[in-house]
Design a protein around this motif. Structure first.
Motif, PDB file in Angstrom:
ATOM      1  N   HIS A  52      22.725   9.524   4.586  1.00  0.00           N
ATOM      2  CA  HIS A  52      23.461   9.660   3.329  1.00  0.00           C
ATOM      3  C   HIS A  52      22.641  10.347   2.256  1.00  0.00           C
ATOM      4  O   HIS A  52      21.406  10.425   2.329  1.00  0.00           O
ATOM      5  CB  HIS A  52      23.958   8.303   2.834  1.00  0.00           C
ATOM      6  CG  HIS A  52      22.840   7.322   2.608  1.00  0.00           C
ATOM      7  ND1 HIS A  52      22.141   7.264   1.442  1.00  0.00           N
ATOM      8  CD2 HIS A  52      22.287   6.401   3.428  1.00  0.00           C
ATOM      9  CE1 HIS A  52      21.211   6.330   1.536  1.00  0.00           C
ATOM     10  NE2 HIS A  52      21.273   5.794   2.733  1.00  0.00           N
ATOM     11  N   GLY A  53      23.379  10.843   1.269  1.00  0.00           N
ATOM     12  CA  GLY A  53      22.767  11.442   0.095  1.00  0.00           C
ATOM     13  C   GLY A  53      22.902  10.494  -1.079  1.00  0.00           C
ATOM     14  O   GLY A  53      22.912   9.269  -0.901  1.00  0.00           O
ATOM     15  N   ARG A  54      22.992  11.062  -2.266  1.00  0.00           N
ATOM     16  CA  ARG A  54      23.170  10.221  -3.447  1.00  0.00           C
ATOM     17  C   ARG A  54      24.601   9.692  -3.488  1.00  0.00           C
ATOM     18  O   ARG A  54      25.504  10.268  -2.866  1.00  0.00           O
ATOM     19  CB  ARG A  54      22.878  11.050  -4.705  1.00  0.00           C
ATOM     20  CG  ARG A  54      21.390  11.442  -4.790  1.00  0.00           C
ATOM     21  CD  ARG A  54      21.151  12.431  -5.906  1.00  0.00           C
ATOM     22  NE  ARG A  54      21.881  13.654  -5.664  1.00  0.00           N
ATOM     23  CZ  ARG A  54      22.324  14.459  -6.618  1.00  0.00           C
ATOM     24  NH1 ARG A  54      22.122  14.156  -7.872  1.00  0.00           N
ATOM     25  NH2 ARG A  54      22.972  15.561  -6.314  1.00  0.00           N
ATOM     26  N   TRP A  59      25.480  12.447   4.763  1.00  0.00           N
ATOM     27  CA  TRP A  59      24.652  13.597   5.122  1.00  0.00           C
ATOM     28  C   TRP A  59      24.802  13.809   6.623  1.00  0.00           C
ATOM     29  O   TRP A  59      24.528  12.916   7.405  1.00  0.00           O
ATOM     30  CB  TRP A  59      23.186  13.369   4.768  1.00  0.00           C
ATOM     31  CG  TRP A  59      22.341  14.539   5.176  1.00  0.00           C
ATOM     32  CD1 TRP A  59      21.608  14.653   6.327  1.00  0.00           C
ATOM     33  CD2 TRP A  59      22.213  15.779   4.483  1.00  0.00           C
ATOM     34  NE1 TRP A  59      21.022  15.896   6.367  1.00  0.00           N
ATOM     35  CE2 TRP A  59      21.372  16.609   5.255  1.00  0.00           C
ATOM     36  CE3 TRP A  59      22.729  16.273   3.275  1.00  0.00           C
ATOM     37  CZ2 TRP A  59      21.030  17.898   4.851  1.00  0.00           C
ATOM     38  CZ3 TRP A  59      22.391  17.549   2.889  1.00  0.00           C
ATOM     39  CH2 TRP A  59      21.551  18.347   3.664  1.00  0.00           C
ATOM     40  N   ASN A 117      17.799  18.118  -6.286  1.00  0.00           N
ATOM     41  CA  ASN A 117      17.230  17.721  -4.995  1.00  0.00           C
ATOM     42  C   ASN A 117      17.617  18.600  -3.814  1.00  0.00           C
ATOM     43  O   ASN A 117      17.580  18.152  -2.678  1.00  0.00           O
ATOM     44  CB  ASN A 117      17.601  16.266  -4.683  1.00  0.00           C
ATOM     45  CG  ASN A 117      19.107  16.104  -4.484  1.00  0.00           C
ATOM     46  OD1 ASN A 117      19.878  16.951  -4.929  1.00  0.00           O
ATOM     47  ND2 ASN A 117      19.517  15.070  -3.818  1.00  0.00           N
ATOM     48  N   ASP A 118      18.027  19.824  -4.092  1.00  0.00           N
ATOM     49  CA  ASP A 118      18.420  20.678  -2.972  1.00  0.00           C
ATOM     50  C   ASP A 118      17.428  21.825  -2.801  1.00  0.00           C
ATOM     51  O   ASP A 118      16.852  22.316  -3.766  1.00  0.00           O
ATOM     52  CB  ASP A 118      19.785  21.341  -3.226  1.00  0.00           C
ATOM     53  CG  ASP A 118      20.917  20.334  -3.317  1.00  0.00           C
ATOM     54  OD1 ASP A 118      20.691  19.150  -2.989  1.00  0.00           O
ATOM     55  OD2 ASP A 118      22.018  20.742  -3.716  1.00  0.00           O
ATOM     56  N   LYS A 125      22.911  25.600   0.679  1.00  0.00           N
ATOM     57  CA  LYS A 125      22.011  24.441   0.862  1.00  0.00           C
ATOM     58  C   LYS A 125      21.479  24.358   2.289  1.00  0.00           C
ATOM     59  O   LYS A 125      22.242  24.261   3.243  1.00  0.00           O
ATOM     60  CB  LYS A 125      22.787  23.178   0.493  1.00  0.00           C
ATOM     61  CG  LYS A 125      22.016  21.878   0.543  1.00  0.00           C
ATOM     62  CD  LYS A 125      22.717  20.840  -0.327  1.00  0.00           C
ATOM     63  CE  LYS A 125      22.231  19.437  -0.127  1.00  0.00           C
ATOM     64  NZ  LYS A 125      22.863  18.512  -1.100  1.00  0.00           N
ATOM     65  N   GLY A 128      18.614  18.764   1.843  1.00  0.00           N
ATOM     66  CA  GLY A 128      18.805  17.818   0.742  1.00  0.00           C
ATOM     67  C   GLY A 128      17.675  16.801   0.792  1.00  0.00           C
ATOM     68  O   GLY A 128      17.273  16.369   1.875  1.00  0.00           O
ATOM     69  N   LEU A 130      16.025  13.186  -0.826  1.00  0.00           N
ATOM     70  CA  LEU A 130      16.446  11.973  -1.526  1.00  0.00           C
ATOM     71  C   LEU A 130      15.347  10.922  -1.475  1.00  0.00           C
ATOM     72  O   LEU A 130      14.892  10.547  -0.401  1.00  0.00           O
ATOM     73  CB  LEU A 130      17.711  11.427  -0.852  1.00  0.00           C
ATOM     74  CG  LEU A 130      18.321  10.177  -1.458  1.00  0.00           C
ATOM     75  CD1 LEU A 130      18.831  10.462  -2.868  1.00  0.00           C
ATOM     76  CD2 LEU A 130      19.469   9.673  -0.595  1.00  0.00           C
TER      77      LEU A 130
END
Ligand code: BT5
Length: 272
Positions: A52-54, A59, A117-118, A125, A128, A130
């Motif tokens: 996962h991302g934010r 993800w 954050n990329d 992109k 990523g 995190l």
């Protein structure tokens, strides 16, 4: 494995077949096995089922075509003093600079940072990044779990979103996944040690060169652009991204002249 870890200055590297999320797992390991998982311990997964991302955004990392890698950090200066936690906001940009260097060296790709954050290539992109906080060992300040999802060799039809690309697509040739991972980890460890030696101060000369702040500013394509920022509370700003402050937060000047410092949020460049 162990040879590489020693050479790169990592305390440990584990590569597992499958897990939910390397970040979630490493946060857990940092808490439950603090003595086994020290500073610069690395966890890599071949397959992530709940990456996962934010904001719990998924993800995607297609098996064999991407890298899911998390690094546990317990930041201390060379005298053994913990770094101030305010400096932690520079750890994701450090990783982005390391990945940028690895992409240049191993793949010959020119990439840039898109705040916050990329890592992007040609605006698309490719990675990523995190960071999460994890409990510190034995009453120490919090640890950091720094995750990166890297699109190594996804084909066009494997890209999860139209704004994504992969290293092999961008370069137009196959990419050595292990070589890219090794270059990223080596470069990150080197930068991280320099960062710790500078007590987490982003404004002093860094790793024999310009300050971390100016290196990150130069690599960030968001700066100087018109942006729309979606803030975590749902508010939205439209203006021009003018710079980064000493914590790496984005400075935005709104069209009516109002100045804002944005610590976290989603940034969209606007076309002129
Ligand atoms: C990020 O979040 O970009 C940070 C992603 C961090 C993933 C790593 S993998 C290792 C470690 N373990 C984890 O569980 N996480 C870390 P964010 O800025 O929130 O972006 C998420 C958005 O990117 C999604 O909503 C999609 O739109 C898009 N996305 C998903 N998969 C992608 C991919 N492979 N390539 C490009 N974009 C993607």
């Amino acid at each position: 494995g162990a040879d590489f870890a020693a050479r790169a200055g990592l305390s440990r590297i584990e590569i597992v077949e499958e897990l939910g999320s390397t970040n979630d797992e490493l946060v857990l390991l940092a808490e439950t096995q603090p003595d086994e998982w020290g500073d610069l311990a690395v966890l890599v997964a071949e397959r992530q089922t709940r990456g996962h991302g934010r904001l719990h955004r998924p993800w995607e990392s297609p098996v064999g075509a991407s890298l899911a890698v998390s690094i546990l950090l317990r930041p201390h200066n060379p005298d053994g003093r913990p770094l101030p936690t305010q400096s932690y906001s520079w750890i994701s940009p450090l990783a982005a600079l390391a990945l940028r260097e690895a992409l240049a060296q191993v793949v010959g790709l020119e990439s840039a940072l898109k705040w916050p954050n990329d890592v992007v290539v040609g605006g698309l992109k490719i990675s990523g990044i995190l960071a999460h906080l994890a409990p510190g060992a034995h009453g120490e300040p919090p640890a950091v779990v720094l995750g990166a999802g890297i699109n190594v060799s996804l084909r066009e039809d494997e890209l999860p979103v139209p704004t994504a690309t992969s290293a092999s697509l961008a370069a137009g040739r196959p990419v050595d996944r292990t070589g890219l991972l090794a270059a990223y980890l080596e470069d990150f460890a080197r930068r991280y040690r320099a960062f710790c030696a500078a007590d987490g101060n982003a404004e002093t000369p860094f790793a024999g060169g310009r300050s971390l702040l100016s290196q990150v500013q130069d690599a960030t394509i968001t700066l100087g652009r018109r942006v729309r920022v979606e803030l975590p509370g749902g508010r939205r700003l439209v203006g021009r991204a003018t710079g980064l402050d000493s914590h790496g937060a984005l400075q935005v000047v709104e069209d009516d002249g109002g100045r804002h410092t944005v610590g976290a949020g989603d940034v969209v460049h606007l076309r002129p």
